[in-house]
Design an enzyme around this catalytic site. Structure first.
Site, PDB file in Angstrom:
ATOM      1  N   ASP A 180       0.875  -1.022  -0.152  1.00 56.36           N
ATOM      2  CA  ASP A 180       0.420  -0.135  -0.077  1.00 56.36           C
ATOM      3  C   ASP A 180       0.408   1.220   0.098  1.00 56.36           C
ATOM      4  N   LYS A 181       0.810   2.246  -0.624  1.00 55.71           N
ATOM      5  CA  LYS A 181       1.313   3.231  -0.530  1.00 55.71           C
ATOM      6  C   LYS A 181       0.777   4.532   0.115  1.00 55.71           C
TER       7      LYS A 181
ATOM      8  N   ASP B 145       4.012   2.392  -4.348  1.00 61.43           N
ATOM      9  CA  ASP B 145       3.648   2.826  -5.262  1.00 61.43           C
ATOM     10  C   ASP B 145       2.880   1.932  -6.366  1.00 61.43           C
TER      11      ASP B 145
ATOM     12  N   ALA C 257      -6.032  -1.991  -4.233  1.00 64.32           N
ATOM     13  CA  ALA C 257      -4.994  -0.604  -4.224  1.00 64.32           C
ATOM     14  C   ALA C 257      -6.175   0.588  -5.055  1.00 64.32           C
TER      15      ALA C 257
ATOM     16  N   THR D 264     -16.005  -2.397  -9.573  1.00 60.56           N
ATOM     17  CA  THR D 264     -17.122  -2.222  -8.538  1.00 60.56           C
ATOM     18  C   THR D 264     -18.314  -2.122  -9.494  1.00 60.56           C
ATOM     19  N   ASP D 265     -19.577  -2.326  -8.724  1.00 56.74           N
ATOM     20  CA  ASP D 265     -20.866  -2.137  -9.971  1.00 56.74           C
ATOM     21  C   ASP D 265     -20.698  -0.988 -10.710  1.00 56.74           C
ATOM     22  N   GLU D 266     -20.313  -0.174 -10.678  1.00 55.27           N
ATOM     23  CA  GLU D 266     -19.975   1.579 -10.791  1.00 55.27           C
ATOM     24  C   GLU D 266     -19.472   1.636 -12.421  1.00 55.27           C
TER      25      GLU D 266
ATOM     26  N   TYR E 292     -14.015   8.236 -11.915  1.00 56.06           N
ATOM     27  CA  TYR E 292     -13.542   7.021 -11.512  1.00 56.06           C
ATOM     28  C   TYR E 292     -13.872   5.549 -11.597  1.00 56.06           C
TER      29      TYR E 292
ATOM     30  N   ALA F 232     -15.000   5.747 -14.789  1.00 55.72           N
ATOM     31  CA  ALA F 232     -14.133   5.527 -16.313  1.00 55.72           C
ATOM     32  C   ALA F 232     -13.308   4.653 -16.025  1.00 55.72           C
TER      33      ALA F 232
ATOM     34  N   LYS G 137     -12.028   2.672 -13.067  1.00 50.99           N
ATOM     35  CA  LYS G 137     -12.395   1.694 -12.521  1.00 50.99           C
ATOM     36  C   LYS G 137     -12.687   0.656 -14.144  1.00 50.99           C
TER      37      LYS G 137
ATOM     38  N   ASN H 151     -21.785  -1.230  -3.754  1.00 50.56           N
ATOM     39  CA  ASN H 151     -21.755  -0.194  -1.661  1.00 50.56           C
ATOM     40  C   ASN H 151     -21.326  -1.042  -1.139  1.00 50.56           C
TER      41      ASN H 151
ATOM     42  N   LEU I 144     -20.432   8.196   2.690  1.00 55.54           N
ATOM     43  CA  LEU I 144     -21.763   8.459   2.819  1.00 55.54           C
ATOM     44  C   LEU I 144     -21.778   7.416   4.520  1.00 55.54           C
TER      45      LEU I 144
HETATM   46  P1  NAD Z   1     -10.509   3.160  -0.050  1.00 55.80           P
HETATM   47  O1  NAD Z   1      -9.696   3.971  -0.224  1.00 55.80           O
HETATM   48  O2  NAD Z   1     -10.172   2.870   1.486  1.00 55.80           O
HETATM   49  O3  NAD Z   1      -8.422   2.297   0.084  1.00 55.80           O
HETATM   50  C1  NAD Z   1      -7.685   2.057  -0.301  1.00 55.80           C
HETATM   51  C2  NAD Z   1      -6.441   1.688  -0.547  1.00 55.80           C
HETATM   52  O4  NAD Z   1      -5.518   2.001  -2.049  1.00 55.80           O
HETATM   53  C3  NAD Z   1      -5.693   2.903   0.791  1.00 55.80           C
HETATM   54  O5  NAD Z   1      -5.263   1.833   0.870  1.00 55.80           O
HETATM   55  C4  NAD Z   1      -4.842   3.427  -0.238  1.00 55.80           C
HETATM   56  O6  NAD Z   1      -3.487   3.928   0.169  1.00 55.80           O
HETATM   57  C5  NAD Z   1      -4.213   2.508  -1.593  1.00 55.80           C
HETATM   58  N1  NAD Z   1      -3.541   3.101  -2.971  1.00 55.80           N
HETATM   59  C6  NAD Z   1      -4.139   4.181  -3.353  1.00 55.80           C
HETATM   60  N2  NAD Z   1      -3.453   4.715  -4.019  1.00 55.80           N
HETATM   61  C7  NAD Z   1      -2.135   3.580  -4.429  1.00 55.80           C
HETATM   62  C8  NAD Z   1      -1.157   3.474  -5.292  1.00 55.80           C
HETATM   63  N3  NAD Z   1      -0.702   4.447  -6.221  1.00 55.80           N
HETATM   64  N4  NAD Z   1      -0.694   1.756  -4.695  1.00 55.80           N
HETATM   65  C9  NAD Z   1      -0.449   1.527  -3.587  1.00 55.80           C
HETATM   66  N5  NAD Z   1      -1.605   1.679  -2.805  1.00 55.80           N
HETATM   67  C10 NAD Z   1      -3.039   3.028  -3.315  1.00 55.80           C
HETATM   68  O7  NAD Z   1     -11.040   1.916  -0.943  1.00 55.80           O
HETATM   69  P2  NAD Z   1     -12.187   1.343  -0.875  1.00 55.80           P
HETATM   70  O8  NAD Z   1     -13.490   1.629  -0.066  1.00 55.80           O
HETATM   71  O9  NAD Z   1     -11.708  -0.080   0.527  1.00 55.80           O
HETATM   72  O10 NAD Z   1     -11.816   0.139  -2.233  1.00 55.80           O
HETATM   73  C11 NAD Z   1     -11.176  -1.146  -1.939  1.00 55.80           C
HETATM   74  C12 NAD Z   1     -11.165  -1.790  -3.767  1.00 55.80           C
HETATM   75  O11 NAD Z   1     -12.668  -1.849  -3.961  1.00 55.80           O
HETATM   76  C13 NAD Z   1     -11.188  -0.753  -4.957  1.00 55.80           C
HETATM   77  O12 NAD Z   1     -10.436  -1.660  -5.545  1.00 55.80           O
HETATM   78  C14 NAD Z   1     -12.587  -0.265  -5.271  1.00 55.80           C
HETATM   79  O13 NAD Z   1     -12.619   0.104  -6.847  1.00 55.80           O
HETATM   80  C15 NAD Z   1     -13.614  -1.498  -4.992  1.00 55.80           C
HETATM   81  N6  NAD Z   1     -14.615  -1.781  -4.576  1.00 55.80           N
HETATM   82  C16 NAD Z   1     -14.959  -0.176  -3.528  1.00 55.80           C
HETATM   83  C17 NAD Z   1     -16.332  -0.627  -2.670  1.00 55.80           C
HETATM   84  C18 NAD Z   1     -17.234  -0.035  -2.006  1.00 55.80           C
HETATM   85  O14 NAD Z   1     -18.888   0.261  -1.287  1.00 55.80           O
HETATM   86  N7  NAD Z   1     -15.731   0.929  -0.705  1.00 55.80           N
HETATM   87  C19 NAD Z   1     -17.349  -1.500  -4.160  1.00 55.80           C
HETATM   88  C20 NAD Z   1     -16.582  -2.362  -5.025  1.00 55.80           C
HETATM   89  C21 NAD Z   1     -15.860  -2.030  -5.139  1.00 55.80           C
HETATM   90  O1  DAU Z   2     -21.003   0.957  -6.049  1.00 48.53           O
HETATM   91  C1  DAU Z   2     -20.066   0.748  -5.317  1.00 48.53           C
HETATM   92  C2  DAU Z   2     -19.603   1.733  -5.062  1.00 48.53           C
HETATM   93  O2  DAU Z   2     -19.820   2.458  -4.076  1.00 48.53           O
HETATM   94  C3  DAU Z   2     -17.656   2.135  -4.930  1.00 48.53           C
HETATM   95  O3  DAU Z   2     -16.893   1.645  -6.659  1.00 48.53           O
HETATM   96  C4  DAU Z   2     -17.058   3.658  -4.067  1.00 48.53           C
HETATM   97  O4  DAU Z   2     -15.922   2.914  -4.475  1.00 48.53           O
HETATM   98  C5  DAU Z   2     -18.019   3.666  -3.349  1.00 48.53           C
HETATM   99  O5  DAU Z   2     -17.445   4.490  -2.953  1.00 48.53           O
HETATM  100  C6  DAU Z   2     -18.947   3.699  -3.115  1.00 48.53           C
HETATM  101  O6  DAU Z   2     -19.604   4.966  -4.764  1.00 48.53           O
HETATM  102  P1  DAU Z   2     -20.673   6.070  -4.596  1.00 48.53           P
HETATM  103  O7  DAU Z   2     -20.045   7.289  -5.080  1.00 48.53           O
HETATM  104  O8  DAU Z   2     -21.927   5.501  -3.804  1.00 48.53           O
HETATM  105  O9  DAU Z   2     -20.643   5.897  -2.354  1.00 48.53           O
HETATM  106  P2  DAU Z   2     -20.828   6.928  -1.688  1.00 48.53           P
HETATM  107  O10 DAU Z   2     -20.638   6.411  -0.301  1.00 48.53           O
HETATM  108  O11 DAU Z   2     -19.637   8.277  -2.190  1.00 48.53           O
HETATM  109  O12 DAU Z   2     -22.484   7.270  -2.483  1.00 48.53           O
HETATM  110  C7  DAU Z   2     -23.784   7.304  -1.671  1.00 48.53           C
HETATM  111  C8  DAU Z   2     -24.962   7.591  -1.685  1.00 48.53           C
HETATM  112  O13 DAU Z   2     -24.737   9.002  -1.076  1.00 48.53           O
HETATM  113  C9  DAU Z   2     -24.133   8.343  -3.618  1.00 48.53           C
HETATM  114  O14 DAU Z   2     -25.044   8.734  -3.860  1.00 48.53           O
HETATM  115  C10 DAU Z   2     -24.401  10.077  -2.599  1.00 48.53           C
HETATM  116  C11 DAU Z   2     -24.737  10.384  -1.683  1.00 48.53           C
HETATM  117  N1  DAU Z   2     -23.799  11.307  -1.133  1.00 48.53           N
HETATM  118  C12 DAU Z   2     -22.461  10.926  -0.265  1.00 48.53           C
HETATM  119  C13 DAU Z   2     -21.881  11.618   0.291  1.00 48.53           C
HETATM  120  C14 DAU Z   2     -20.948  11.751   0.488  1.00 48.53           C
HETATM  121  C15 DAU Z   2     -24.429  11.906   0.205  1.00 48.53           C
HETATM  122  O15 DAU Z   2     -26.257  12.144  -0.682  1.00 48.53           O
HETATM  123  N2  DAU Z   2     -24.232  13.234   0.265  1.00 48.53           N
HETATM  124  C16 DAU Z   2     -22.842  12.828   0.763  1.00 48.53           C
HETATM  125  O16 DAU Z   2     -21.995  13.606   1.706  1.00 48.53           O
END
Ligand code: NAD
Ligand code: DAU
Length: 377
Positions: free
Chosen positions: A35-36, A61, A84, A135-137, A183, A185, A187, A212, A223
């Site tokens: 991890d970076k 990195d 990452a 991600t599903d996005e 984001y 695009a 992914k 999510n 959120l």
């Molecule tokens: P996060 O932002 O909490 O963690 C990302 C981690 O990657 C951090 O520890 C960061 O330091 C590390 N990182 C970032 N850039 C780096 C680099 N250049 N080199 C090495 N390390 C680096 O993210 P998360 O929510 O835990 O998501 C993890 C993965 O799962 C991502 O690929 C994301 O697209 C995917 N994902 C997330 C969700 C969600 O709801 N959070 C859902 C589906 C998929």
């Molecule tokens: O669907 C999977 C994705 O879910 C992951 O790939 C992403 O890494 C993860 O961040 C998440 O994306 P979202 O954009 O859906 O999550 P976020 O928590 O940012 O927002 C959830 C919803 O809430 C979204 O519709 C935007 C809204 N929102 C978010 C924030 C931060 C608000 O209304 N207010 C806020 O302050």
């Protein structure tokens, strides 16, 4: 069987849960957390396992091709679980370049280093795995053609009580990619590169697309942790637009159990969708969070509803995500274990019980980010 596995992004939200599960469940594996440590990386997420003999942290990195190639050789890496990434949609709208660099070029750099190393071995790709977490996005946005909700075609343990679907379409593994944010695009591009390394060079890759996630250790720009913390501190809750957007929520440990299963038993070159059939309109979810936090803090019901503040919508805000994970359930027997209302209560309790973790993050740099992000909204 001994395995040497790199988990990238292991200091982040989902990655830290993956590292914890693998370190505890597979003492015979050598687990490297690479991890970076960007703003989102936090080694405090792994305090409970940092002294385990099968665990090691490497600060690197993923864009550093030379360093990663060297690590592959030194550690004889045979499995990569790649998490990452830059993960926050709002940040990607402000700074798309960083997202292209890390999510696209970083993934490509890992793929190329793995290819060079694995192809240099006598057994080549045998017994190797490059597992990319996505991600599903990437599928874009679904319609909301049933804004009041309809009886959903499927339910799982994760589905909330009175669970509804807000449209009659879902994301399937065969759904055409149609990302909208920088984001998603980035992914999507990284997913294509991973598949290209299988199709072109025969690398054993797997891609999963999850909905999510929520649970402990999520960075409080997202959120759920953001709002729990703001309710606790009596700060405004910035609801984007009308709060009508729909997200499909899964408890992080259920995602991580799927990752474990798919890493070991998933079919090479396949894609699996991961989700629990648990759609929520943001505003309804926010009201559940308010109710839960107020209950635990001993406030009267409805006490924190006045914190809801409607703000300018997110640019290009996707209307609805809803994932169909039937393939994973049927082919590999995965199913979620935690019912949504229980998961939310568990999550709220975790953040309230771990205020030191939260306060450490929300001081300093984070304050500047928060001010900037919500200025003028
Ligand atoms: P996060 O932002 O909490 O963690 C990302 C981690 O990657 C951090 O520890 C960061 O330091 C590390 N990182 C970032 N850039 C780096 C680099 N250049 N080199 C090495 N390390 C680096 O993210 P998360 O929510 O835990 O998501 C993890 C993965 O799962 C991502 O690929 C994301 O697209 C995917 N994902 C997330 C969700 C969600 O709801 N959070 C859902 C589906 C998929
Ligand atoms: O669907 C999977 C994705 O879910 C992951 O790939 C992403 O890494 C993860 O961040 C998440 O994306 P979202 O954009 O859906 O999550 P976020 O928590 O940012 O927002 C959830 C919803 O809430 C979204 O519709 C935007 C809204 N929102 C978010 C924030 C931060 C608000 O209304 N207010 C806020 O302050």
């Amino acid at each position: 069987m001994k395995r040497n596995i790199v988990i990238t992004g292991g200091a982040g939200f989902i990655g830290s849960h993956v590292v914890r599960l693998f370190v505890n469940k597979y003492p015979e594996y050598n687990i490297i957390n690479l991890d970076k440590l960007t703003y989102a990386g936090n080694l405090a997420n792994l305090k409970d396992i940092e002294d385990k003999p099968n665990y090691r942290f490497v600060k690197m990195d993923i864009c550093d091709f030379e360093a990663f190639y060297q690590l592959m050789q030194d550690e004889k890496i045979d499995g990569i679980i790649h998490l990452a990434a830059e993960s926050h949609v709002d940040r990607s709208i402000k700074d798309p370049f960083t997202f292209a660099r890390t999510n696209v070029m970083g993934t490509l750099s890992l793929l190329q280093a793995a290819k060079l190393y694995w192809e240099s071995l006598p057994e080549k790709y045998e017994g190797k795995r490059f597992y990319h977490i996505s991600t599903d996005e990437v599928y874009g946005a679904l319609t909301m053609n049933h804004p009041e909700g309809i009886e959903p075609p499927f339910k799982t343990v994760a589905s909330s009580e009175g669970h509804k679907a807000y449209g009659d379409d879902f994301f399937y593994e065969t759904t055409k990619y149609n990302p909208h944010s920088p984001y998603s695009a980035a992914k999507a591009s990284s997913d294509h590169f991973v598949r290209a390394y299988h199709d072109t060079y025969g690398m054993p890759t797997i891609v999963t697309n999850c909905s999510n996630n929520y649970g402990p250790y999520q960075f409080p720009e997202k959120l759920i942790p953001l709002f729990i913390n703001n309710i606790r501190n009596r700060k405004p809750l910035p609801v984007y637009g009308k709060g009508e957007n729909v997200r499909d929520w899964l408890y992080v440990e259920d995602h991580v159990r799927a990752i474990d299963l798919i890493f070991h038993e998933g079919k090479i070159a396949e894609t699996y969708n991961i989700g629990g059939f648990n759609e929520w309109k943001n505003i309804d979810l926010i009201k559940v969070m308010i109710k839960t936090v107020d209950k635990i803090l001993g406030n009267p019901e409805g006490h924190s509803l006045d914190l809801i503040t409607y703000v300018t919508d997110r640019l290009g805000h996707d209307a609805r995500y809803a994932i169909d994970s039937t393939k994973l359930q049927k082919e590999l027997g995965w199913e979620p274990s935690l019912q949504f209302e229980e998961g939310i209560e568990k999550t709220v309790r975790w953040y309230l019980d771990n205020q030191e973790w939260m306060d450490h993050i929300t001081s300093g740099e984070y304050e500047k980010y928060y001010e900037e992000m919500y200025k003028g909204r």
